[in-house]
Design a protein around this motif. Sequence first.
Motif, PDB file in Angstrom:
ATOM      1  N   ASP A   1      95.893  29.886  90.395  1.00 30.81           N
ATOM      2  CA  ASP A   1      95.165  28.963  91.765  1.00 30.81           C
ATOM      3  C   ASP A   1      93.752  29.023  91.516  1.00 30.81           C
ATOM      4  OD1 ASP A   1      98.129  29.499  91.686  1.00 30.81           O
ATOM      5  OD2 ASP A   1      97.469  31.864  92.846  1.00 30.81           O
ATOM      6  N   ASP A   2      93.324  28.096  90.364  1.00 29.48           N
ATOM      7  CA  ASP A   2      91.698  27.574  90.318  1.00 29.48           C
ATOM      8  C   ASP A   2      91.940  25.751  91.281  1.00 29.48           C
ATOM      9  OD1 ASP A   2      90.150  26.745  89.871  1.00 29.48           O
ATOM     10  OD2 ASP A   2      89.628  27.820  87.848  1.00 29.48           O
ATOM     11  N   LYS A   3      91.722  25.795  91.937  1.00 28.57           N
ATOM     12  CA  LYS A   3      91.400  24.622  92.367  1.00 28.57           C
ATOM     13  C   LYS A   3      90.705  23.404  91.845  1.00 28.57           C
ATOM     14  CE  LYS A   3      87.706  24.880  95.206  1.00 28.57           C
ATOM     15  NZ  LYS A   3      87.134  24.636  96.894  1.00 28.57           N
TER      16      LYS A   3
ATOM     17  N   CYS B   1      87.153  29.914  77.059  1.00 23.42           N
ATOM     18  CA  CYS B   1      86.890  30.653  76.612  1.00 23.42           C
ATOM     19  C   CYS B   1      85.533  30.886  77.440  1.00 23.42           C
ATOM     20  CB  CYS B   1      86.181  29.622  75.426  1.00 23.42           C
ATOM     21  SG  CYS B   1      85.002  27.775  75.543  1.00 23.42           S
ATOM     22  N   LYS B   2      84.566  31.912  76.882  1.00 23.95           N
ATOM     23  CA  LYS B   2      83.965  32.480  77.389  1.00 23.95           C
ATOM     24  C   LYS B   2      82.780  31.419  77.636  1.00 23.95           C
ATOM     25  CE  LYS B   2      80.310  36.237  77.567  1.00 23.95           C
ATOM     26  NZ  LYS B   2      80.070  37.814  76.556  1.00 23.95           N
ATOM     27  N   GLN B   3      81.916  30.420  77.636  1.00 25.37           N
ATOM     28  CA  GLN B   3      81.413  29.429  77.552  1.00 25.37           C
ATOM     29  C   GLN B   3      81.470  28.804  78.480  1.00 25.37           C
ATOM     30  OE1 GLN B   3      82.585  30.610  74.570  1.00 25.37           O
ATOM     31  NE2 GLN B   3      81.284  30.248  73.014  1.00 25.37           N
TER      32      GLN B   3
ATOM     33  N   TYR C   1      82.243  30.549  82.507  1.00 24.52           N
ATOM     34  CA  TYR C   1      80.733  30.643  82.911  1.00 24.52           C
ATOM     35  C   TYR C   1      80.419  28.735  83.763  1.00 24.52           C
ATOM     36  CZ  TYR C   1      81.426  35.766  82.293  1.00 24.52           C
ATOM     37  OH  TYR C   1      81.905  37.066  82.823  1.00 24.52           O
ATOM     38  N   LEU C   2      80.481  28.135  83.043  1.00 22.32           N
ATOM     39  CA  LEU C   2      79.805  26.967  82.561  1.00 22.32           C
ATOM     40  C   LEU C   2      80.930  26.184  84.053  1.00 22.32           C
ATOM     41  CD1 LEU C   2      77.226  24.435  82.093  1.00 22.32           C
ATOM     42  CD2 LEU C   2      79.531  23.904  80.325  1.00 22.32           C
ATOM     43  N   LEU C   3      81.553  26.140  84.234  1.00 18.22           N
ATOM     44  CA  LEU C   3      82.750  26.242  85.315  1.00 18.22           C
ATOM     45  C   LEU C   3      82.890  26.470  86.398  1.00 18.22           C
ATOM     46  CD1 LEU C   3      84.949  24.082  82.870  1.00 18.22           C
ATOM     47  CD2 LEU C   3      82.926  23.051  84.013  1.00 18.22           C
ATOM     48  N   HIS C   4      82.303  28.320  86.345  1.00 20.10           N
ATOM     49  CA  HIS C   4      82.355  28.559  87.168  1.00 20.10           C
ATOM     50  C   HIS C   4      81.247  29.772  88.295  1.00 20.10           C
ATOM     51  CE1 HIS C   4      86.465  28.348  85.789  1.00 20.10           C
ATOM     52  NE2 HIS C   4      87.083  28.422  86.932  1.00 20.10           N
ATOM     53  N   TYR C   5      79.841  29.076  87.681  1.00 18.68           N
ATOM     54  CA  TYR C   5      78.748  29.849  88.125  1.00 18.68           C
ATOM     55  C   TYR C   5      77.704  28.930  88.283  1.00 18.68           C
ATOM     56  CZ  TYR C   5      81.023  35.069  88.191  1.00 18.68           C
ATOM     57  OH  TYR C   5      81.866  35.314  87.808  1.00 18.68           O
ATOM     58  N   ARG C   6      76.637  28.911  89.335  1.00 16.33           N
ATOM     59  CA  ARG C   6      75.382  28.497  88.985  1.00 16.33           C
ATOM     60  C   ARG C   6      74.392  28.937  88.278  1.00 16.33           C
ATOM     61  NH1 ARG C   6      77.268  29.265  94.451  1.00 16.33           N
ATOM     62  NH2 ARG C   6      77.877  27.598  95.650  1.00 16.33           N
ATOM     63  N   GLU C   7      73.601  28.503  87.990  1.00 16.09           N
ATOM     64  CA  GLU C   7      72.720  28.665  87.447  1.00 16.09           C
ATOM     65  C   GLU C   7      71.892  30.136  87.425  1.00 16.09           C
ATOM     66  OE1 GLU C   7      69.389  25.822  86.394  1.00 16.09           O
ATOM     67  OE2 GLU C   7      71.219  24.413  85.790  1.00 16.09           O
ATOM     68  N   ASP C   8      71.874  30.140  88.308  1.00 17.66           N
ATOM     69  CA  ASP C   8      72.164  31.687  89.893  1.00 17.66           C
ATOM     70  C   ASP C   8      72.367  32.396  88.992  1.00 17.66           C
ATOM     71  OD1 ASP C   8      73.350  30.695  91.272  1.00 17.66           O
ATOM     72  OD2 ASP C   8      71.544  31.637  92.528  1.00 17.66           O
ATOM     73  N   ASP C   9      73.867  32.315  88.586  1.00 19.08           N
ATOM     74  CA  ASP C   9      75.110  33.210  88.340  1.00 19.08           C
ATOM     75  C   ASP C   9      75.582  33.614  89.814  1.00 19.08           C
ATOM     76  OD1 ASP C   9      74.408  33.880  86.084  1.00 19.08           O
ATOM     77  OD2 ASP C   9      72.808  35.392  85.900  1.00 19.08           O
ATOM     78  N   SER C  10      75.672  32.678  90.654  1.00 15.29           N
ATOM     79  CA  SER C  10      76.340  33.422  91.855  1.00 15.29           C
ATOM     80  C   SER C  10      77.605  32.113  91.654  1.00 15.29           C
ATOM     81  CB  SER C  10      75.593  32.309  93.109  1.00 15.29           C
ATOM     82  OG  SER C  10      74.892  31.578  92.813  1.00 15.29           O
ATOM     83  N   LEU C  11      78.840  32.755  92.136  1.00 15.58           N
ATOM     84  CA  LEU C  11      79.738  31.860  91.675  1.00 15.58           C
ATOM     85  C   LEU C  11      79.805  30.783  92.962  1.00 15.58           C
ATOM     86  CD1 LEU C  11      82.970  32.757  90.986  1.00 15.58           C
ATOM     87  CD2 LEU C  11      83.266  33.568  93.527  1.00 15.58           C
ATOM     88  N   LEU C  12      80.594  29.448  92.172  1.00 18.61           N
ATOM     89  CA  LEU C  12      80.643  28.199  92.841  1.00 18.61           C
ATOM     90  C   LEU C  12      81.504  28.337  93.839  1.00 18.61           C
ATOM     91  CD1 LEU C  12      80.413  26.201  89.893  1.00 18.61           C
ATOM     92  CD2 LEU C  12      78.923  25.857  91.593  1.00 18.61           C
ATOM     93  N   TYR C  13      83.091  29.219  93.713  1.00 21.36           N
ATOM     94  CA  TYR C  13      83.955  28.890  94.440  1.00 21.36           C
ATOM     95  C   TYR C  13      84.547  30.497  94.329  1.00 21.36           C
ATOM     96  CZ  TYR C  13      86.533  26.307  90.779  1.00 21.36           C
ATOM     97  OH  TYR C  13      86.872  26.368  89.265  1.00 21.36           O
ATOM     98  N   HIS C  14      85.685  30.541  94.944  1.00 22.50           N
ATOM     99  CA  HIS C  14      86.831  31.563  94.928  1.00 22.50           C
ATOM    100  C   HIS C  14      87.972  31.532  94.113  1.00 22.50           C
ATOM    101  CE1 HIS C  14      88.552  35.539  95.568  1.00 22.50           C
ATOM    102  NE2 HIS C  14      89.995  34.871  95.614  1.00 22.50           N
ATOM    103  N   HIS C  15      88.164  32.391  93.217  1.00 17.04           N
ATOM    104  CA  HIS C  15      89.288  31.992  92.962  1.00 17.04           C
ATOM    105  C   HIS C  15      89.745  33.148  92.060  1.00 17.04           C
ATOM    106  CE1 HIS C  15      85.825  32.178  89.904  1.00 17.04           C
ATOM    107  NE2 HIS C  15      86.551  31.838  88.960  1.00 17.04           N
ATOM    108  N   THR C  16      91.157  33.427  91.232  1.00 16.11           N
ATOM    109  CA  THR C  16      91.888  34.149  90.769  1.00 16.11           C
ATOM    110  C   THR C  16      91.791  34.273  88.744  1.00 16.11           C
ATOM    111  OG1 THR C  16      93.210  35.153  92.459  1.00 16.11           O
ATOM    112  CG2 THR C  16      93.158  36.392  90.600  1.00 16.11           C
ATOM    113  N   VAL C  17      90.916  35.765  88.796  1.00 11.57           N
ATOM    114  CA  VAL C  17      90.826  35.336  86.941  1.00 11.57           C
ATOM    115  C   VAL C  17      90.788  36.786  86.210  1.00 11.57           C
ATOM    116  CG1 VAL C  17      88.698  35.737  86.531  1.00 11.57           C
ATOM    117  CG2 VAL C  17      88.775  35.305  85.511  1.00 11.57           C
ATOM    118  N   TYR C  18      91.504  36.645  85.679  1.00  6.93           N
ATOM    119  CA  TYR C  18      91.490  37.715  84.163  1.00  6.93           C
ATOM    120  C   TYR C  18      91.667  37.504  82.757  1.00  6.93           C
ATOM    121  CZ  TYR C  18      94.960  38.176  87.786  1.00  6.93           C
ATOM    122  OH  TYR C  18      95.938  38.179  88.604  1.00  6.93           O
ATOM    123  N   ASP C  19      91.114  38.658  82.238  1.00  2.00           N
ATOM    124  CA  ASP C  19      90.767  38.998  80.464  1.00  2.00           C
ATOM    125  C   ASP C  19      92.013  38.671  80.030  1.00  2.00           C
ATOM    126  OD1 ASP C  19      87.615  39.459  81.214  1.00  2.00           O
ATOM    127  OD2 ASP C  19      88.784  41.605  81.098  1.00  2.00           O
ATOM    128  N   TYR C  20      91.653  37.277  79.466  1.00  5.21           N
ATOM    129  CA  TYR C  20      92.913  36.680  78.288  1.00  5.21           C
ATOM    130  C   TYR C  20      92.880  37.808  77.165  1.00  5.21           C
ATOM    131  CZ  TYR C  20      96.327  34.399  76.294  1.00  5.21           C
ATOM    132  OH  TYR C  20      97.169  33.268  75.710  1.00  5.21           O
TER     133      TYR C  20
END
Length: 292
Positions: free
Chosen positions: A253-255, A265-267, A270-289
């Motif tokens: 359910d990642d909008k 992938c890891k890169q 983090y590029l698409l879900h976190y800002r440069e200061d490591d804060s979350l861009l928006y809420h979503h559900t994530v699991y280790d795959y």
Amino acid sequence: MSFFECSGGDSVMSKGSKASAEKTDVAKSLSYNSAPWKHKASKSEEHIPIVYPEVVLCVEIYEQRQSSVKSQEFLVLGSQLLTDLKDNIYCSTNKLMETNKQSDHSGYFLIEDTLYNDTRHYSAVDYSKPILDWLNDSSDEVAEKWDAISSGALQKRQKDLLRGLNISNVPEFKSAKMQSTLFSDLHFRIGAGYLYCHQGNCKHTFVIRDMRLIHPEDTQNQAEYPLMTFQMQKRFQKCSVCQIYLATKMTVDDKWAPNNPCYFCKQCYYLLHYREDDSLLYHHTVYDYLQE
């Protein structure tokens, strides 16, 4: 149409030449199966003789994300419970949810007008309840959607013949327990697509492809069934964004993701879900795959 009215990897050597010959003969008897099948290692040392007359069904399971790709195929006995099949269906979502300690033991098969729920576990949820509640409480919306589905499935010539007739005929859907329903209790159509839902919203199409009486060349041990006759070779899941590196994260359910679920992938994650200061861009559900 009732059950009896219906018509129309590496090999593992089993113990003893007789058992091996029996399984080879089963493969030969499946003239409709063009792909080579793997012998499955014996599931049980126990031998339970087949009680005649017995019926064998060929059941095909399809991939969640690619509904036209067959992932598994089983031979199932008419005297077996629906849960016997469910317990043998492999899906990577089960492994993923178990790894993240969020496994859900619930699930259902939708066959014709009946939702068969697996309620064996104390924590099981009746998946059919909200569906049946919606059917009962929103009759106008249900009728409209059913008309759209029914008319959309008709060819132009059929629509012309039915013009002016009321084809709104919503089935009387109901629920039953998967763990107390035998395959011989079912009403189904050979070759029709049915639905298997588990782990919340992981859905697979399955098809009862064939049905016949068992014969002496089939495996004569009930404990060997459901007998897997096909298993798709699994491939590594690549990142859905770069299509280069292997996926290590899966979002649900990642909008802003192109697919649901979506693999990163890891890169890319983090590029698409976190800002440069490591804060979350928006809420979503994530699991280790974990790759299979």
